[in-house]
Write a protein that holds these residues in place. Sequence first.
Motif, PDB file in Angstrom:
ATOM      1  N   LEU A  76       0.866  -1.168  -0.109  1.00  0.00           N
ATOM      2  CA  LEU A  76      -0.079   0.103  -0.159  1.00  0.00           C
ATOM      3  C   LEU A  76       1.046   1.207  -0.101  1.00  0.00           C
ATOM      4  CD1 LEU A  76      -2.599   1.544   0.310  1.00  0.00           C
ATOM      5  CD2 LEU A  76      -2.343   1.333   2.892  1.00  0.00           C
ATOM      6  N   LYS A  87      -0.131   8.295  -9.255  1.00  0.00           N
ATOM      7  CA  LYS A  87      -0.892   6.971  -8.867  1.00  0.00           C
ATOM      8  C   LYS A  87      -0.684   6.068  -9.652  1.00  0.00           C
ATOM      9  CE  LYS A  87      -4.336   9.711  -6.517  1.00  0.00           C
ATOM     10  NZ  LYS A  87      -6.049  10.113  -6.564  1.00  0.00           N
ATOM     11  N   ASP A  96      -0.115  -2.709  -4.887  1.00  0.00           N
ATOM     12  CA  ASP A  96      -1.365  -3.169  -4.961  1.00  0.00           C
ATOM     13  C   ASP A  96      -2.683  -2.066  -4.620  1.00  0.00           C
ATOM     14  OD1 ASP A  96      -0.840  -6.432  -5.147  1.00  0.00           O
ATOM     15  OD2 ASP A  96       0.556  -5.535  -3.528  1.00  0.00           O
ATOM     16  N   ASP A  97      -2.136  -1.099  -3.895  1.00  0.00           N
ATOM     17  CA  ASP A  97      -2.968   0.033  -3.607  1.00  0.00           C
ATOM     18  C   ASP A  97      -2.227   1.392  -3.275  1.00  0.00           C
ATOM     19  OD1 ASP A  97      -5.558   1.377  -3.242  1.00  0.00           O
ATOM     20  OD2 ASP A  97      -5.820   0.255  -1.140  1.00  0.00           O
ATOM     21  N   TYR A  98      -2.952   2.408  -3.430  1.00  0.00           N
ATOM     22  CA  TYR A  98      -2.471   3.741  -3.336  1.00  0.00           C
ATOM     23  C   TYR A  98      -3.367   4.500  -2.669  1.00  0.00           C
ATOM     24  CZ  TYR A  98       0.423   7.442  -5.088  1.00  0.00           C
ATOM     25  OH  TYR A  98       1.543   8.498  -5.401  1.00  0.00           O
ATOM     26  N   LEU A  99      -2.942   5.291  -1.463  1.00  0.00           N
ATOM     27  CA  LEU A  99      -3.829   6.035  -0.861  1.00  0.00           C
ATOM     28  C   LEU A  99      -2.938   7.469  -0.526  1.00  0.00           C
ATOM     29  CD1 LEU A  99      -6.380   6.520   0.949  1.00  0.00           C
ATOM     30  CD2 LEU A  99      -4.870   5.306   2.731  1.00  0.00           C
ATOM     31  N   GLU A 107     -10.469   4.524   6.500  1.00  0.00           N
ATOM     32  CA  GLU A 107     -10.235   4.249   5.396  1.00  0.00           C
ATOM     33  C   GLU A 107      -8.663   3.437   5.133  1.00  0.00           C
ATOM     34  OE1 GLU A 107      -9.909   5.563   0.607  1.00  0.00           O
ATOM     35  OE2 GLU A 107      -9.860   7.117   2.161  1.00  0.00           O
ATOM     36  N   LEU A 108      -7.770   3.772   5.707  1.00  0.00           N
ATOM     37  CA  LEU A 108      -6.673   3.061   5.837  1.00  0.00           C
ATOM     38  C   LEU A 108      -6.534   1.714   6.565  1.00  0.00           C
ATOM     39  CD1 LEU A 108      -3.308   3.333   5.804  1.00  0.00           C
ATOM     40  CD2 LEU A 108      -3.374   4.052   7.965  1.00  0.00           C
ATOM     41  N   ALA A 110      -9.224  -0.078   6.670  1.00  0.00           N
ATOM     42  CA  ALA A 110      -9.926  -0.856   5.764  1.00  0.00           C
ATOM     43  C   ALA A 110      -9.271  -1.479   4.454  1.00  0.00           C
ATOM     44  CB  ALA A 110     -11.270  -0.144   4.979  1.00  0.00           C
ATOM     45  N   ARG A 111      -8.159  -0.564   4.093  1.00  0.00           N
ATOM     46  CA  ARG A 111      -7.333  -1.269   2.957  1.00  0.00           C
ATOM     47  C   ARG A 111      -6.391  -2.112   3.216  1.00  0.00           C
ATOM     48  NH1 ARG A 111      -7.053   2.851  -1.588  1.00  0.00           N
ATOM     49  NH2 ARG A 111      -8.789   4.304  -1.482  1.00  0.00           N
ATOM     50  N   ALA A 114      -8.370  -5.112   3.691  1.00  0.00           N
ATOM     51  CA  ALA A 114      -8.456  -5.872   2.210  1.00  0.00           C
ATOM     52  C   ALA A 114      -7.230  -6.374   1.621  1.00  0.00           C
ATOM     53  CB  ALA A 114      -8.914  -4.745   1.307  1.00  0.00           C
ATOM     54  N   LEU A 115      -5.924  -5.986   1.881  1.00  0.00           N
ATOM     55  CA  LEU A 115      -4.618  -6.335   1.439  1.00  0.00           C
ATOM     56  C   LEU A 115      -4.315  -7.564   2.086  1.00  0.00           C
ATOM     57  CD1 LEU A 115      -2.588  -3.030   0.782  1.00  0.00           C
ATOM     58  CD2 LEU A 115      -3.674  -4.528  -0.672  1.00  0.00           C
TER      59      LEU A 115
END
Length: 189
Positions: A76, A87, A96-99, A107-108, A110-111, A114-115
């Motif tokens: 992440l 991004k 795999d994800d970008y915040l 949100e962090l 939750a991500r 998910a990862l």
Amino acid sequence: MKILLVEDEIRMAQALMELLRLEHYEVEHCADGISGLDAISSNAFDVIILDVMLPGKDGFSIAREARKEGIRTPILMLTAKGELDDKVNGLDSGADDYLTKPFMTKELLARVRALSRRNILSSADGTLSFGDIELDTNTMSLSCRTTKQSVRLGEKEFRILEYLIANRGNILTREQLVLKIWDYDSEAE
């Protein structure tokens, strides 16, 4: 679950480590790109949270090098670089994800959840399979489909088997197992 946080801004890193530890995650921190890549290479983490603008080596380069080394740990990217090209570059480099910062903590988290689910490689019912054995990640039990026998595993036994099944086809070193299952400071032999 073990998380590697690669973040050079000390206040941000301390706040993130406190937040993640409150959620019962084990967190290791690196404050620069070179030590971050070195830690990633140990393949001892379930999720990596990676800043982009780091001293020594930037996050895009770290992600690319980790993927070239065959590291499949979910990454992440958590960064202030929020332009579309940034991004795209981050995701194309292996994240795999970008915040982007600033972010909402819900949100962090939750991500991260998910990862971590992606990393387990389990079926929808929470089982890992290899040959005729199944490892139930919800009950920590191991069963054999052929003999229909099942046994509940201790935490370390479960984590070892989960790590081996998730990394099937890869040669794992003793050091990787010790780092993943016990920790750097462990006196286990």
